[in-house]
Design an enzyme around this catalytic site. Structure first.
Site, PDB file in Angstrom:
ATOM      1  N   LYS A 139       8.840   8.314   5.701  1.00 45.87           N
ATOM      2  CA  LYS A 139       8.908   6.914   6.472  1.00 45.87           C
ATOM      3  C   LYS A 139       7.571   6.257   6.409  1.00 45.87           C
ATOM      4  CE  LYS A 139      12.584   7.255   9.836  1.00 45.87           C
ATOM      5  NZ  LYS A 139      12.904   6.979  11.512  1.00 45.87           N
ATOM      6  N   LYS A 223      12.350  19.899  11.064  1.00 43.83           N
ATOM      7  CA  LYS A 223      12.075  18.290  10.861  1.00 43.83           C
ATOM      8  C   LYS A 223      12.698  18.347   9.135  1.00 43.83           C
ATOM      9  CE  LYS A 223      10.514  13.979  10.407  1.00 43.83           C
ATOM     10  NZ  LYS A 223      10.015  13.105  11.181  1.00 43.83           N
ATOM     11  N   ARG A 237      20.200  12.571  10.442  1.00 50.10           N
ATOM     12  CA  ARG A 237      18.737  12.628  10.576  1.00 50.10           C
ATOM     13  C   ARG A 237      18.567  11.861  11.991  1.00 50.10           C
ATOM     14  NH1 ARG A 237      14.302  10.714   6.110  1.00 50.10           N
ATOM     15  NH2 ARG A 237      12.518  10.500   7.398  1.00 50.10           N
ATOM     16  N   HIS A 248      11.887   4.113  23.194  1.00 46.32           N
ATOM     17  CA  HIS A 248      11.182   3.146  22.641  1.00 46.32           C
ATOM     18  C   HIS A 248      11.397   1.880  23.749  1.00 46.32           C
ATOM     19  CE1 HIS A 248      12.325   4.387  18.436  1.00 46.32           C
ATOM     20  NE2 HIS A 248      11.085   4.878  18.729  1.00 46.32           N
ATOM     21  N   HIS A 260       3.219   7.717  23.151  1.00 43.95           N
ATOM     22  CA  HIS A 260       4.543   7.835  22.505  1.00 43.95           C
ATOM     23  C   HIS A 260       5.135   9.381  22.892  1.00 43.95           C
ATOM     24  CE1 HIS A 260       7.978   7.605  19.616  1.00 43.95           C
ATOM     25  NE2 HIS A 260       7.612   8.674  19.103  1.00 43.95           N
TER      26      HIS A 260
END
Lengths: 364, 364
Positions: A139, A223, A237, A248, A260
């Site tokens: 990503k 992961k 995922r 979020h 975060h």
């Protein structure tokens, strides 16, 4: 008079290795792929620590830096770094080395994804969070006014090189943020690992080699397992988003003042307690999770002054909710995650249940 | 104490169909994939002709337009279009429909490649050039100051829908530019097709249905064949660059005043005559190619006033030359293209040979 021609797109395998080796940065030249030139992309903080150490091992390497901070993960920085590559005469035979935390990995990865339609990137994560999470899975992206990571691409790294020794230069709170994701990995895939984290907190906190190696390796394995199963994030995922729907929203209502890692910690607690109340998750799971988080000095309650109605409102405008109800990725019990009988990896939960838990966890 | 974790990235097949059907735009709804919302991206010229025709067939479609012209294929337009998607509340379940020529396909394709890390795009090319070339193969990108298409991504379309009827609204010179690429397809892969084009020029020029269908289909087949063999442009796809090394230099020295189709026509002639002189290509190939190009009213000589030294200089700074000598993609004989004995799909040629041909083809 209709005709049709099939275009096949057999992709070359883009499998890659995540190498975990203390001292890897000191001998990184031997670990990097051959390339005509290299471009080390890093932020101003990390540059001071590692850029020169890496550059001096390579014969033709430029260092491109940007001002540290998530606020700079934007289109302007992306353009400047791309211009930097042009000035360095970078071609398709250039290898980008992304050295830093999640912001650097996302940004340098997106530069690599879009420069000349894609050049190889080696991720060298320097935070625990980036080592076990952001650097793996391909990503990449930048933030725009409309939202975080709204612009980006899937671009698998050529390799990920993790040097656990760099954690010694990492502020303690950054280690804690990484532990939130490690605890998540245990919660969605391996209850014994979750228990091991809770039991090993002293060794982890002291950065004992064996404990850190096990922590990184097991989290990377988990992961990698979810990412491999679902490269384009269409199904399994989703498990990695456990805690993230609430997280979020918390980040948005605190205008990203909440780190975060802390938001994920809180988010997991809210989501699992809601799921317990809704009968989705085995009773008692929340208590075990809270125990592990508290051991890592991570918050299990909402930041002071958080308004639960605002959190609910922030979720309903989240991108994951565009198609309708807010959906959550929740393990059925600690260490187990599966699709429901209809094949959905995420599920809605009654708003009043979630709101009740949010209110209960608010510090007045 | 080293450990390594393998991340596998088995990709879902991204094979796609190129549909060629007169009238396809009039029934496009039946040809598009299901999507939550659609976004039609097109330029101001094409919008007038086809945007509404497509939009009114769909229940939830926005039209996003940009000012026509290659000058607008830039980061600013890309950002505006991405913002437009956000305003349209586009999510991962949005399908982008790129309606236009090569500029629109590249730009809308890059928007699709980078919005939320990739959303599906259906290419609806409206020029012959885009139908048989740019819309197939997944190349997307924008121009920046440093060069054309320096920023971009490989993003395969979900489908390509070609409606040959739209060629009736296309200026004649645009048809000629497309024919340059069709002639190239014959030259690199099918001598009989090259001959057919030369013999059928009247029917093609009159847009006779059977001729146009055959032209598009055979060129799409050839393009698809090279693209399928080499999705990431690492080898055989180089054949499609026949004529393009010189063409890019001509475009640069004329500051892009020379249309791409004409530059490719000239470029093929210069390259094949040079290759004949260097003994790389069968004697007489150049004459046959020139015959086909002249039949399509395409130039076989350089634009008036072109300085051959400038063309040589422009090539040496071309991105393909970064690793050293300028390389050319040249068929061994018309209709045949293969790697050399060392597996190279492109080859250098002596500068003085190329320069001699350039000088010979210059109109004083």
């Amino acid at each position: 008079m209709t005709t049709s021609v099939r275009v096949s797109t057999n992709q070359i395998s883009q499998d890659y290795d995540v190498l975990i080796e203390p001292g890897a940065i000191d001998r990184i030249r031997a670990l990097l792929p051959d390339a005509h030139t290299y471009a080390i992309i890093t932020d101003t903080n990390v540059a001071r620590l590692y850029a020169e150490k890496i550059r001096k091992q390579l014969t033709n390497a430029a260092v491109l830096t940007f001002e540290a901070g998530e606020a700079n993960k934007n289109a302007e920085t992306w353009q400047k770094l791309s211009d930097g590559l042009i000035n360095h005469n970078a071609g398709r035979d250039t290898c980008i080395i992304a050295v830093g935390g999640g912001v650097t990995g996302d940004l340098a990865g997106f530069v690599a994804a879009t420069y000349m339609r894609g050049v190889p990137v080696v991720q060298v994560p320097t935070t625990l969070l980036a080592m076990i999470d952001a650097s793996i899975g391909g990503k990449t992206g930048i933030d725009i006014d409309g939202g975080k990571n709204l612009i980006g691409a899937f671009h698998q790294p050529h390799a990920v090189i993790i040097d656990p020794d760099v954690l010694r230069t990492l502020p303690k709170h950054e280690l804690r943020y990484g532990l939130a994701e490690a605890i998540k990995h245990g919660a969605i895939a391996d209850a014994a690992y979750l228990q091991w984290i809770a039991d090993s907190m002293q060794s982890i906190d002291a950065l004992e080699s064996n404990a850190i190696m096990h922590l990184i390796q097991r989290s990377v394995e988990i992961k990698a397992q979810f990412v491999s199963a679902d490269v384009q994030e269409a199904g399994a995922r989703a498990a990695l988003n456990f805690g993230h729907t609430i997280a979020h929203a918390l980040e948005r209502v605190t205008r990203y003042a909440m780190p975060h890692g802390e938001a994920v910690a809180c988010g997991m607690v809210v989501e699992i307690l809601s799921a317990e109340a809704a009968g989705v998750t085995e009773a008692g799971s929340g208590a075990k999770l809270v125990h592990a988080l508290e051991g890592a000095a991570l918050p299990a309650a909402l930041p002071k002054g958080t308004n639960s109605s605002e959190v609910m409102a922030a979720m309903s405008t989240d991108k994951k909710a565009r198609a309708g109800a807010v959906r959550y990725a929740i393990p059925a019990r600690l260490g187990e995650f599966s699709a429901d009988t209809e094949g959905n990896w995420t599920r809605p939960m009654p708003d009043d249940v979630v709101k009740g838990v949010l209110a209960r966890l608010s510090i007045k």
